[in-house]
Design an enzyme around this catalytic site. Sequence first.
Site, PDB file in Angstrom:
ATOM      1  N   ASN A  23       0.736  -0.901  -0.488  1.00  0.00           N
ATOM      2  CA  ASN A  23       0.012  -0.337  -0.116  1.00  0.00           C
ATOM      3  C   ASN A  23       0.791   0.641   0.293  1.00  0.00           C
ATOM      4  O   ASN A  23       0.625   2.781  -0.405  1.00  0.00           O
ATOM      5  CB  ASN A  23      -1.292   0.153   0.722  1.00  0.00           C
ATOM      6  CG  ASN A  23      -1.825  -1.092   0.752  1.00  0.00           C
ATOM      7  OD1 ASN A  23      -2.051  -1.438  -0.325  1.00  0.00           O
ATOM      8  ND2 ASN A  23      -2.471  -1.463   2.165  1.00  0.00           N
ATOM      9  N   CYS A 118     -11.023  -5.095  -4.514  1.00  0.00           N
ATOM     10  CA  CYS A 118     -12.073  -6.116  -3.347  1.00  0.00           C
ATOM     11  C   CYS A 118     -13.205  -5.536  -3.167  1.00  0.00           C
ATOM     12  O   CYS A 118     -13.529  -4.229  -2.793  1.00  0.00           O
ATOM     13  CB  CYS A 118     -11.186  -6.278  -2.912  1.00  0.00           C
ATOM     14  SG  CYS A 118     -10.037  -7.440  -2.912  1.00  0.00           S
ATOM     15  N   ILE A 125     -15.547   7.686  -3.469  1.00  0.00           N
ATOM     16  CA  ILE A 125     -14.606   8.797  -3.011  1.00  0.00           C
ATOM     17  C   ILE A 125     -14.994   9.912  -2.882  1.00  0.00           C
ATOM     18  O   ILE A 125     -14.339  11.083  -3.469  1.00  0.00           O
ATOM     19  CB  ILE A 125     -13.741   8.438  -4.275  1.00  0.00           C
ATOM     20  CG1 ILE A 125     -14.698   8.918  -5.944  1.00  0.00           C
ATOM     21  CG2 ILE A 125     -13.548   6.777  -4.427  1.00  0.00           C
ATOM     22  CD1 ILE A 125     -13.561   8.353  -7.155  1.00  0.00           C
ATOM     23  N   ASP A 307      -6.765  -4.759   7.533  1.00  0.00           N
ATOM     24  CA  ASP A 307      -6.344  -5.874   6.708  1.00  0.00           C
ATOM     25  C   ASP A 307      -6.208  -7.079   7.695  1.00  0.00           C
ATOM     26  O   ASP A 307      -5.716  -7.716   6.899  1.00  0.00           O
ATOM     27  CB  ASP A 307      -4.819  -5.273   5.989  1.00  0.00           C
ATOM     28  CG  ASP A 307      -6.351  -4.386   5.234  1.00  0.00           C
ATOM     29  OD1 ASP A 307      -5.024  -2.909   4.628  1.00  0.00           O
ATOM     30  OD2 ASP A 307      -6.731  -3.519   5.092  1.00  0.00           O
ATOM     31  N   ARG A 399      -2.221 -10.968  -5.381  1.00  0.00           N
ATOM     32  CA  ARG A 399      -2.432  -8.854  -5.621  1.00  0.00           C
ATOM     33  C   ARG A 399      -1.058  -8.695  -4.777  1.00  0.00           C
ATOM     34  O   ARG A 399      -0.879  -7.575  -4.535  1.00  0.00           O
ATOM     35  CB  ARG A 399      -4.271  -8.317  -5.549  1.00  0.00           C
ATOM     36  CG  ARG A 399      -4.714  -9.090  -6.474  1.00  0.00           C
ATOM     37  CD  ARG A 399      -6.051  -8.414  -6.016  1.00  0.00           C
ATOM     38  NE  ARG A 399      -5.949  -7.423  -5.883  1.00  0.00           N
ATOM     39  CZ  ARG A 399      -6.525  -6.144  -5.287  1.00  0.00           C
ATOM     40  NH1 ARG A 399      -7.661  -6.711  -4.916  1.00  0.00           N
ATOM     41  NH2 ARG A 399      -6.891  -4.958  -4.848  1.00  0.00           N
TER      42      ARG A 399
HETATM   43  C1  EPZ Z   1      -7.077   1.303   2.104  1.00  0.00           C
HETATM   44  O1  EPZ Z   1      -7.791   1.244   1.167  1.00  0.00           O
HETATM   45  C2  EPZ Z   1      -5.913   0.010   1.576  1.00  0.00           C
HETATM   46  N1  EPZ Z   1      -5.917   0.220  -0.008  1.00  0.00           N
HETATM   47  C3  EPZ Z   1      -7.020  -1.070   2.265  1.00  0.00           C
HETATM   48  O2  EPZ Z   1      -6.266  -2.216   2.452  1.00  0.00           O
HETATM   49  C4  EPZ Z   1      -7.548  -0.721   3.764  1.00  0.00           C
HETATM   50  O3  EPZ Z   1      -8.216  -1.705   4.233  1.00  0.00           O
HETATM   51  C5  EPZ Z   1      -7.725   0.371   4.108  1.00  0.00           C
HETATM   52  O4  EPZ Z   1      -6.943   1.822   3.518  1.00  0.00           O
HETATM   53  C6  EPZ Z   1      -8.451   1.269   5.273  1.00  0.00           C
HETATM   54  O5  EPZ Z   1      -7.154   1.233   6.195  1.00  0.00           O
HETATM   55  C7  EPZ Z   1      -4.994   0.587   0.351  1.00  0.00           C
HETATM   56  O6  EPZ Z   1      -3.521   1.409   0.251  1.00  0.00           O
HETATM   57  C8  EPZ Z   1      -4.509   0.585  -2.169  1.00  0.00           C
HETATM   58  P1  EPZ Z   1     -10.018   4.319   3.148  1.00  0.00           P
HETATM   59  P2  EPZ Z   1      -8.757   2.541   0.876  1.00  0.00           P
HETATM   60  O7  EPZ Z   1     -10.245   5.044   2.202  1.00  0.00           O
HETATM   61  O8  EPZ Z   1      -7.973   3.897   0.973  1.00  0.00           O
HETATM   62  C9  EPZ Z   1     -14.959   5.638   3.805  1.00  0.00           C
HETATM   63  C10 EPZ Z   1      -5.633  -4.031   1.410  1.00  0.00           C
HETATM   64  O9  EPZ Z   1      -6.084  -5.324   1.861  1.00  0.00           O
HETATM   65  N2  EPZ Z   1     -14.710   6.526   2.772  1.00  0.00           N
HETATM   66  O10 EPZ Z   1      -9.279   4.413   4.475  1.00  0.00           O
HETATM   67  O11 EPZ Z   1     -10.280   2.036  -0.417  1.00  0.00           O
HETATM   68  C11 EPZ Z   1     -14.611   3.935   3.331  1.00  0.00           C
HETATM   69  O12 EPZ Z   1     -15.774   3.340   2.115  1.00  0.00           O
HETATM   70  C12 EPZ Z   1      -6.747  -2.976   1.020  1.00  0.00           C
HETATM   71  O13 EPZ Z   1      -4.282  -3.631   1.463  1.00  0.00           O
HETATM   72  C13 EPZ Z   1     -15.790   7.471   2.727  1.00  0.00           C
HETATM   73  O14 EPZ Z   1     -16.627   7.668   3.244  1.00  0.00           O
HETATM   74  O15 EPZ Z   1      -9.769   3.080   2.665  1.00  0.00           O
HETATM   75  C14 EPZ Z   1     -14.100   3.037   4.374  1.00  0.00           C
HETATM   76  O16 EPZ Z   1     -15.030   2.881   5.579  1.00  0.00           O
HETATM   77  C15 EPZ Z   1      -8.255  -3.344   1.187  1.00  0.00           C
HETATM   78  N3  EPZ Z   1     -14.877   8.222   1.368  1.00  0.00           N
HETATM   79  C16 EPZ Z   1     -13.325   4.207   5.213  1.00  0.00           C
HETATM   80  O17 EPZ Z   1     -13.474   5.602   5.028  1.00  0.00           O
HETATM   81  C17 EPZ Z   1     -13.804   8.001   0.771  1.00  0.00           C
HETATM   82  O18 EPZ Z   1     -13.808   9.512  -0.444  1.00  0.00           O
HETATM   83  C18 EPZ Z   1     -11.785   4.184   5.249  1.00  0.00           C
HETATM   84  O19 EPZ Z   1     -11.276   4.193   3.520  1.00  0.00           O
HETATM   85  C19 EPZ Z   1     -13.214   7.295   0.924  1.00  0.00           C
HETATM   86  C20 EPZ Z   1     -13.536   6.494   1.899  1.00  0.00           C
END
Ligand code: EPZ
Length: 430
Positions: A23, A118, A125, A307, A399
Amino acid sequence: MEKFVIVGGTPLNGEVTVSGAKNAALAIIPAAILCRDVCRIENVPTTISDVSFMIKTLRHIGAGVKLIDKSTIEIDSRHVSSYVISHDMTKYLRASYYFIGALLGRFHKASVAMPGGCYLGPRPIDQHIKGFEALGAKVTVEDNAIVEAVADELVGSPIYLDVVSVGATVNIMLACVMADGLTVIENAAKEPHIVDLANFLNSMGADIRGAGTDVIKIRGVGSLHGCTYSIIPDQIEAGTFMVAAAATRGNVLVKNVIPKHLESISSKLIECGANVEEYDDSVRVSMDCRPGKCNIKTMPHPGFPTDMQPQMSVLLSIADGTSIVSESIWSNRFRYTEQLSRMGASITVDGQIAVIHGVDCLKGAPVKADDLRAGAAMIIAGLAATGKTEIEDILYIDRGYEHVVEKFGNLGADIKRVYCVEPFSVSDAG
Ligand code: EPZ
């Protein structure tokens, strides 16, 4: 199609070296296009498919990417010409959306198809878009498929994230690093890969302070230059091997780690009765008894990482007692429990809470990987179980885990990757 075949029951013993953080790499690789120069990036997990897709995407927009050795790449962004990334490039990789921030930061425009990845629940976003708009960009999402962002100029701005989001924090940093003036991201994510990205950008000449806290200050600079940078070790891969050592009652030295990044995982393993010894850049995990129960609540860093939730639940499924696991980040991250139940686990899921009644042992069975970390959990379950486990849909695991068969095999695991003919399909019925 390929699957993993595991014969469980052997305690893992020996040493394993962790690869570079997936990540962090997925945030740093797109960041390299912010300079019209060459960046050399070391400790990259080049063999995982997420990184391969990211490199393919870079080449698609005109960057040159050279593989210097098995974990070092050189990215030449001097001839990046396109700010458009289509769905056939993004459909396999959720982190493709980092190219929105990077292309906006470089060209003041970006057109990137919504990514795949996934299915952990809704993955909006809106916070990314909130950040881009605060910087002065106009963002439209064409029929929920293509994110178009364009700005006459990018001006630093205070941005408060309504949700702690890794992706939004990364994307806003990429977009504002050369904006005019100061950007302050409040309620920012504090994961180790956020700090790693900030350190990489600062190596390119950026001015970022506060990464790792919930307030990150980015003072825009005129331009960035190339650099040489080494990515941090993968916190989640390290945690996966730590839990596997405990679940198989083994004794494993996990090398190339930053112990501070593993504190929440180590403390939970100790709570379950494991021995954890920390050294400068390694941790040793050993377990000589049945694990005890413990409760888990996933939280943004420095809390227990989401994770690691599936992997830890496998350990708790054979613990002495009942454990409660609450998943506060994703709405659909317990699908793997159905697979675990096929192996004899006793887990009740209600929304974002799982109640795990420890059983004496799991029994090998045919299962599948629902997503990347669920797949890692199935490997741990197969190693801890008696008998044979076959895991399908292992592309998810590829992945995010480098040389997974070799690494576990070197610890004494009986694990093979086998090719299997596509299962019978109705269309074959004739
Ligand atoms: C990153 O995903 C990681 N992926 C994920 O790891 C990890 O689970 C996650 O962060 C949390 O630590 C990568 O870094 C590529 P978030 P990301 O934005 O950035 C909500 C793995 O297994 N949210 O921190 O997509 C969202 O729905 C993967 O390596 C909004 O509401 O996660 C979630 O509930 C799986 N609006 C929470 O925030 C937004 O605009 C955290 O999501 C963005 C997110």
